[in-house]
Design a protein around this motif. Sequence first.
Motif, PDB file in Angstrom:
ATOM      1  N   SER A 172     -17.642  56.557  96.582  1.00  0.00           N
ATOM      2  CA  SER A 172     -16.332  56.349  96.922  1.00  0.00           C
ATOM      3  C   SER A 172     -15.340  56.478  95.742  1.00  0.00           C
ATOM      4  O   SER A 172     -14.193  56.881  95.732  1.00  0.00           O
ATOM      5  N   ALA A 173     -15.874  56.490  94.382  1.00  0.00           N
ATOM      6  CA  ALA A 173     -15.092  56.689  93.103  1.00  0.00           C
ATOM      7  C   ALA A 173     -14.678  58.430  93.526  1.00  0.00           C
ATOM      8  O   ALA A 173     -13.395  58.572  93.034  1.00  0.00           O
ATOM      9  N   ALA A 174     -15.582  59.258  93.623  1.00  0.00           N
ATOM     10  CA  ALA A 174     -15.294  60.631  93.758  1.00  0.00           C
ATOM     11  C   ALA A 174     -14.238  60.944  94.878  1.00  0.00           C
ATOM     12  O   ALA A 174     -13.519  61.413  94.787  1.00  0.00           O
TER      13      ALA A 174
ATOM     14  N   GLY B 213     -10.950  60.243  93.824  1.00  0.00           N
ATOM     15  CA  GLY B 213     -10.503  60.794  92.527  1.00  0.00           C
ATOM     16  C   GLY B 213     -10.567  60.289  91.269  1.00  0.00           C
ATOM     17  O   GLY B 213      -9.748  60.221  90.362  1.00  0.00           O
ATOM     18  N   ILE B 214     -11.357  59.025  91.285  1.00  0.00           N
ATOM     19  CA  ILE B 214     -11.554  58.459  90.111  1.00  0.00           C
ATOM     20  C   ILE B 214     -12.522  59.143  89.291  1.00  0.00           C
ATOM     21  O   ILE B 214     -13.861  58.937  89.734  1.00  0.00           O
ATOM     22  N   GLU B 215     -12.601  59.121  88.083  1.00  0.00           N
ATOM     23  CA  GLU B 215     -13.403  59.995  87.166  1.00  0.00           C
ATOM     24  C   GLU B 215     -14.500  59.237  86.516  1.00  0.00           C
ATOM     25  O   GLU B 215     -15.714  59.459  86.597  1.00  0.00           O
ATOM     26  N   GLY B 216     -14.092  57.960  86.096  1.00  0.00           N
ATOM     27  CA  GLY B 216     -15.022  57.063  85.097  1.00  0.00           C
ATOM     28  C   GLY B 216     -15.620  55.920  85.957  1.00  0.00           C
ATOM     29  O   GLY B 216     -14.938  55.373  86.589  1.00  0.00           O
ATOM     30  N   ILE B 217     -16.796  55.571  85.445  1.00  0.00           N
ATOM     31  CA  ILE B 217     -17.244  54.192  85.968  1.00  0.00           C
ATOM     32  C   ILE B 217     -17.676  53.442  84.598  1.00  0.00           C
ATOM     33  O   ILE B 217     -18.163  53.964  83.636  1.00  0.00           O
ATOM     34  N   GLU B 218     -17.335  52.281  84.817  1.00  0.00           N
ATOM     35  CA  GLU B 218     -17.586  51.128  83.799  1.00  0.00           C
ATOM     36  C   GLU B 218     -18.504  50.283  84.435  1.00  0.00           C
ATOM     37  O   GLU B 218     -18.170  49.723  85.384  1.00  0.00           O
TER      38      GLU B 218
ATOM     39  N   PHE C 287     -22.574  62.469  91.809  1.00  0.00           N
ATOM     40  CA  PHE C 287     -21.262  62.694  92.396  1.00  0.00           C
ATOM     41  C   PHE C 287     -20.065  63.194  91.554  1.00  0.00           C
ATOM     42  O   PHE C 287     -18.925  62.989  91.634  1.00  0.00           O
ATOM     43  N   GLY C 288     -20.700  63.600  90.390  1.00  0.00           N
ATOM     44  CA  GLY C 288     -19.956  64.537  89.103  1.00  0.00           C
ATOM     45  C   GLY C 288     -18.770  63.143  88.684  1.00  0.00           C
ATOM     46  O   GLY C 288     -17.825  63.722  88.030  1.00  0.00           O
ATOM     47  N   ARG C 289     -19.159  62.206  88.529  1.00  0.00           N
ATOM     48  CA  ARG C 289     -18.529  60.800  88.010  1.00  0.00           C
ATOM     49  C   ARG C 289     -18.947  60.824  86.439  1.00  0.00           C
ATOM     50  O   ARG C 289     -20.246  61.502  85.976  1.00  0.00           O
TER      51      ARG C 289
END
Length: 288
Positions: free
Chosen positions: A21-23, A26-31, A75-77
């Motif tokens: 879902s982040a990908a 277009g959201i790059e980072g995950i905390e 997913f490239g995050r």
Amino acid sequence: MKLSVFTVATPDLQPEALAKSAADAGIEGIEWRFKEVPADAAEEKPSFWRHNRCSIDPGGTEEDWLRFRQAADKFGRRSLAVVPYLTCGDVEATEKVMQAAKLIGASFIRVGIPGYDRKHNYNELYDQAVRYLHEVQDLAAAYQVKALVETHHLTIAPSAGLTHRLVSHFNPQHIGVLYDPGNMVHEGYENYRMGLELLGPYLAHVHVKNAGYRKTPSEDGSTAVWSGEWVSLAQGAVPWVQVIQDLHSVGYDGYFGIEDFSGTYESTEMLLRFAEQMKVWADHKQRV
């Protein structure tokens, strides 16, 4: 503009679904939230602070922890942070979080600072936090993972000014500040630009959410009682276009991490709308 998501705000998504879902947004980072799910919450409906399916279990194995890095990588995050709920002074637990962050390739963690409820003197709590952060700084240098103090209501660091007073003893390469204007609606508001100028090199990350005020009468109706409550990003008291401009003025080039507790949208739609809203606000900033 770099975007991230703190998984406390996406409790219904498993790590792999969150990363996808982040990908898509277009959201790059995950905390990654670092907190166990209570045994008695497992059958509950997903929720931010109890049955959160997107949480790293502190009691898990390294293999369990690596699942989160693998989900992001698939997913490239980027696994940007590990975000626990630490008690000030608990150095052993803090080192465990550092170990998890190092394992999954995260850049920073959030550390614990004392709450403030009028039961203990601020000055004693401040001294306790400084002693703890000296030990945290040593860990941060050893693990090469930055430790962040969050501006947070009901703590001894609700504002930029009080947070700066706390972190100013330390090397900003190892100890920084997580700036959260949404929390500052509840307590700790200062002129945003002034606070950011004060923080200087300690400013390391920004959380994005919003809050407003609710007015209720007292029991006898003679006075009004005001309290803060979470609302959707564009409907709260934080003027995010101004905040983004002020962040730009001090040269901030880090991530903007969504932490929406309003419940306005389900998680996947919330991430999409967050990314869209941030683009609108960034475009507005460029036109000013």
